[in-house]
Design a protein around this motif. Structure first.
Motif, mmCIF file in Angstrom:
data_model
loop_
_atom_site.group_PDB
_atom_site.id
_atom_site.type_symbol
_atom_site.label_atom_id
_atom_site.label_comp_id
_atom_site.label_asym_id
_atom_site.label_seq_id
_atom_site.Cartn_x
_atom_site.Cartn_y
_atom_site.Cartn_z
ATOM 1 N N ALA A 52 -16.688 -59.016 68.451
ATOM 2 C CA ALA A 52 -17.532 -59.920 69.490
ATOM 3 C C ALA A 52 -17.936 -58.965 70.598
ATOM 4 N N LEU A 53 -17.132 -58.205 71.329
ATOM 5 C CA LEU A 53 -17.459 -57.423 72.349
ATOM 6 C C LEU A 53 -18.626 -56.338 71.801
ATOM 7 N N LEU A 54 -18.353 -55.581 70.684
ATOM 8 C CA LEU A 54 -19.252 -54.484 70.099
ATOM 9 C C LEU A 54 -20.838 -55.461 70.325
ATOM 10 N N LEU A 55 -20.638 -56.378 69.400
ATOM 11 C CA LEU A 55 -22.084 -57.056 69.355
ATOM 12 C C LEU A 55 -22.747 -57.649 70.831
ATOM 13 N N LEU A 56 -21.829 -58.153 71.601
ATOM 14 C CA LEU A 56 -22.583 -58.616 72.569
ATOM 15 C C LEU A 56 -22.986 -57.335 73.442
ATOM 16 N N ALA A 57 -22.056 -56.211 73.364
ATOM 17 C CA ALA A 57 -22.646 -55.046 74.117
ATOM 18 C C ALA A 57 -23.909 -54.600 73.494
ATOM 19 N N VAL A 58 -24.142 -54.650 72.413
ATOM 20 C CA VAL A 58 -25.417 -53.979 71.693
ATOM 21 C C VAL A 58 -26.685 -55.077 71.945
ATOM 22 N N ALA A 59 -26.185 -56.454 71.777
ATOM 23 C CA ALA A 59 -27.329 -57.573 72.110
ATOM 24 C C ALA A 59 -27.682 -57.238 73.425
ATOM 25 N N PHE A 60 -26.814 -57.095 74.241
ATOM 26 C CA PHE A 60 -27.154 -57.051 75.890
ATOM 27 C C PHE A 60 -28.224 -55.771 76.097
ATOM 28 N N ARG A 61 -27.717 -54.712 75.634
ATOM 29 C CA ARG A 61 -28.418 -53.433 76.051
ATOM 30 C C ARG A 61 -30.026 -53.631 75.098
ATOM 31 N N THR A 62 -29.737 -53.934 74.080
ATOM 32 C CA THR A 62 -31.124 -54.312 73.373
ATOM 33 C C THR A 62 -32.262 -55.266 74.090
ATOM 34 N N ALA A 63 -31.461 -56.168 74.542
ATOM 35 C CA ALA A 63 -32.362 -57.327 75.405
ATOM 36 C C ALA A 63 -32.686 -56.620 76.696
ATOM 37 N N VAL A 64 -31.952 -55.724 77.552
ATOM 38 C CA VAL A 64 -32.521 -55.292 78.539
ATOM 39 C C VAL A 64 -33.508 -54.202 78.436
ATOM 40 N N CYS A 65 -33.450 -53.481 77.422
ATOM 41 C CA CYS A 65 -34.412 -52.246 77.052
ATOM 42 C C CYS A 65 -35.674 -53.111 76.622
ATOM 43 N N ALA A 66 -35.863 -54.454 76.119
ATOM 44 C CA ALA A 66 -36.928 -54.926 75.438
ATOM 45 C C ALA A 66 -37.884 -55.479 76.938
ATOM 46 N N PRO A 67 -39.279 -55.606 76.436
ATOM 47 C CA PRO A 67 -40.059 -56.107 77.673
ATOM 48 C C PRO A 67 -39.715 -57.446 77.920
ATOM 49 N N GLY B 226 -26.516 -62.338 74.427
ATOM 50 C CA GLY B 226 -26.761 -61.041 75.139
ATOM 51 C C GLY B 226 -28.195 -60.989 75.752
ATOM 52 N N ALA B 227 -29.003 -61.973 75.091
ATOM 53 C CA ALA B 227 -30.365 -61.904 75.853
ATOM 54 C C ALA B 227 -30.478 -62.898 77.158
ATOM 55 N N LEU B 228 -29.575 -63.557 77.012
ATOM 56 C CA LEU B 228 -29.449 -64.512 78.148
ATOM 57 C C LEU B 228 -28.795 -63.964 79.403
ATOM 58 N N ALA B 229 -27.529 -63.012 78.981
ATOM 59 C CA ALA B 229 -27.188 -62.282 80.022
ATOM 60 C C ALA B 229 -28.040 -61.221 80.571
ATOM 61 N N ALA B 230 -29.028 -60.715 79.750
ATOM 62 C CA ALA B 230 -29.862 -59.664 80.404
ATOM 63 C C ALA B 230 -31.007 -60.478 81.088
ATOM 64 N N HIS B 231 -31.461 -61.560 80.740
ATOM 65 C CA HIS B 231 -32.264 -62.353 81.530
ATOM 66 C C HIS B 231 -31.899 -62.636 83.030
#
Length: 422
Positions: A316-331, A406-411
């Motif tokens: 869960a921690l690994l997946l949330l981390a990569v999901a957040f990083r991906t969303a932060v770097c996306a437009p 992850g996208a919600l956290a990045a938003h």
């Protein structure tokens, strides 16, 4: 004198010298990993100077090649053997170096034509083809099976049925699957690397495919890193250093990615019988060494040792981390549900890859005059296979949920910064 325009800049140099360097470096590191791992496992003591041939066979299986086992036990006896396993530590080392060598001459480029990419890949493929043929021709050996002393040994001597088992690479299949493996590595390298140039027609897929693909590669490497730290701690605190280093150099991703899939809730069916055994952790051998086919999942692992429940937390921690990083770097225009769907598809494909490459199968049987397993220990079976579509479905579900979170956290982070973009 005016400076050259963008269209007048010389293209990246990637000729035969660079291709030779790429292939040789990859082969050298793969050979070193395989040789050291086999040496730590005790294969250096094999008779008849077989060690180099076993190393060649290991490299063949690492790139998807085919090794065929043959048994010979005389006219009145029969021996059967087979093995299917990919040493993914060797595979991963080769893939990373070939991908890096393929992309390095193309760096600092925005666009590359299909013809240019195909020509550069073809140079590497020609040299890789020669290497595959050489490895396949060198991967062959025959061993005599030591039956010890007793009735079986006396019968074998009486009937001239001393068993032998050998291996030989299937050259056509090795070449075919080895080239397909190389093609997959090069395509994946282009799909993952953010700075790699693409043909103009494919640039529209850059925003949708690359972030998720890159996230999955980071995820897989993070699992290997966690496994490496765990293995080193085990070697330092519990001994078995030689076995542990053999596992690290030959099959660390096999165990790490298996653990990742188990943390998602996947189930693998398996059995260990006879002289065969699974490498560390010992719990795998303990759970699967039963009279019938056993289930390897979180339930069976936690029944043996409750600490394996932490696999869920780590996943869960690994997946949330990569999901957040991906969303932060996306437009910022990418919506939450789009992040979730992209990560779900990417994780489902990643789990599919883990299931296809993580299978293990090995068996050996000796029968004399139709009577099987006279030695009481000369026959055995080991296999481990996933419930494929269950695992893929679980990967998609985890990707959907963690991708959305992850996208919600990045938003929320973007809103806190008062920015509309990355």
């Amino acid at each position: 004198m005016s400076s050259p325009t963008v269209s007048e800049r010389p293209v990246a140099r990637h000729g035969w010298v660079q291709a030779v360097r790429t292939v040789l470096v990859a082969l050298a590191v793969m050979t070193l990993s395989a040789a050291l791992g086999l040496w730590a496992a005790g294969a250096a003591d094999l008779p008849d100077g077989a060690f180099p041939r076993v190393v060649a066979a290991t490299l063949v299986t690492a790139v998807g090649g085919s090794i065929e086992l043959a048994g010979d036990a005389g006219a009145l006896a029969e021996s059967r053997a087979g093995v299917t396993v990919m040493p993914l530590s060797v595979t991963l080392a080769g893939a990373l170096l070939l991908g890096w060598g393929f992309l390095r001459p193309l760096r600092h480029r925005a666009v590359a034509s299909v013809r240019e990419l195909a020509g550069w890949a073809a140079r590497i493929a020609v040299l890789w083809l020669l290497a595959l043929v050489g490895l396949a021709l060198g991967a062959r050996q025959t061993f005599a099976v030591d039956m010890g002393s007793g009735t079986l040994s006396d019968l074998a001597g009486l009937f001239g049925a001393a068993p032998k088992v050998g291996f030989a690479a299937n050259v056509p299949l090795t070449v075919l699957f080895g080239l397909l493996w190389l093609a997959g590595v090069l395509v994946l390298a282009l799909a993952v690397a953010r700075g790699a140039p693409l043909p103009g027609r494919l640039l529209r897929f850059q925003e949708t495919v690359r972030p998720a693909a890159h996230a999955m590669v980071v995820l897989l490497l993070a699992c290997v890193a966690v496994g490496l730290v765990t293995a080193l701690v085990v070697a330092a605190t519990r001994g078995h250093a030689a076995t542990t280093f053999a596992l690290i150099l030959l099959g660390l991703p096999n165990v790490a990615w298996l653990g990742f899939s188990l943390g998602l809730g996947a189930t693998w069916d398996g059995r260990v019988d006879g002289p065969f055994g699974l490498p560390l952790p010992h719990v795998l051998d303990a759970v699967l060494r039963t009279p019938d086919v056993s289930e390897l999942n979180l339930s069976s692992l936690t029944d043996y040792d409750g600490r394996y429940a932490w696999l869920v937390v780590v996943d869960a921690l690994l997946l949330l981390a990569v999901a957040f990083r991906t969303a932060v770097c996306a437009p910022a225009r990418v919506r939450l549900w789009q992040h979730a769907v992209r990560l779900a598809v990417a994780l489902a494909l990643t789990v599919l890859m883990i299931c296809l490459t993580g299978r293990i199968s090995a068996h050996y049987a000796l029968s004399l005059l139709g009577i099987g397993d006279l030695g009481g220990g000369l026959s055995g079976e080991l296999f481990l296979r996933p419930r494929l579509w269950q695992a893929v479905a679980l990967g998609a579900l985890w990707g959907l949920v963690t991708g959305f979170l992850g996208a919600l956290a990045a938003h929320a982070v973007r809103r806190g910064r008062g920015t509309g973009g990355p």
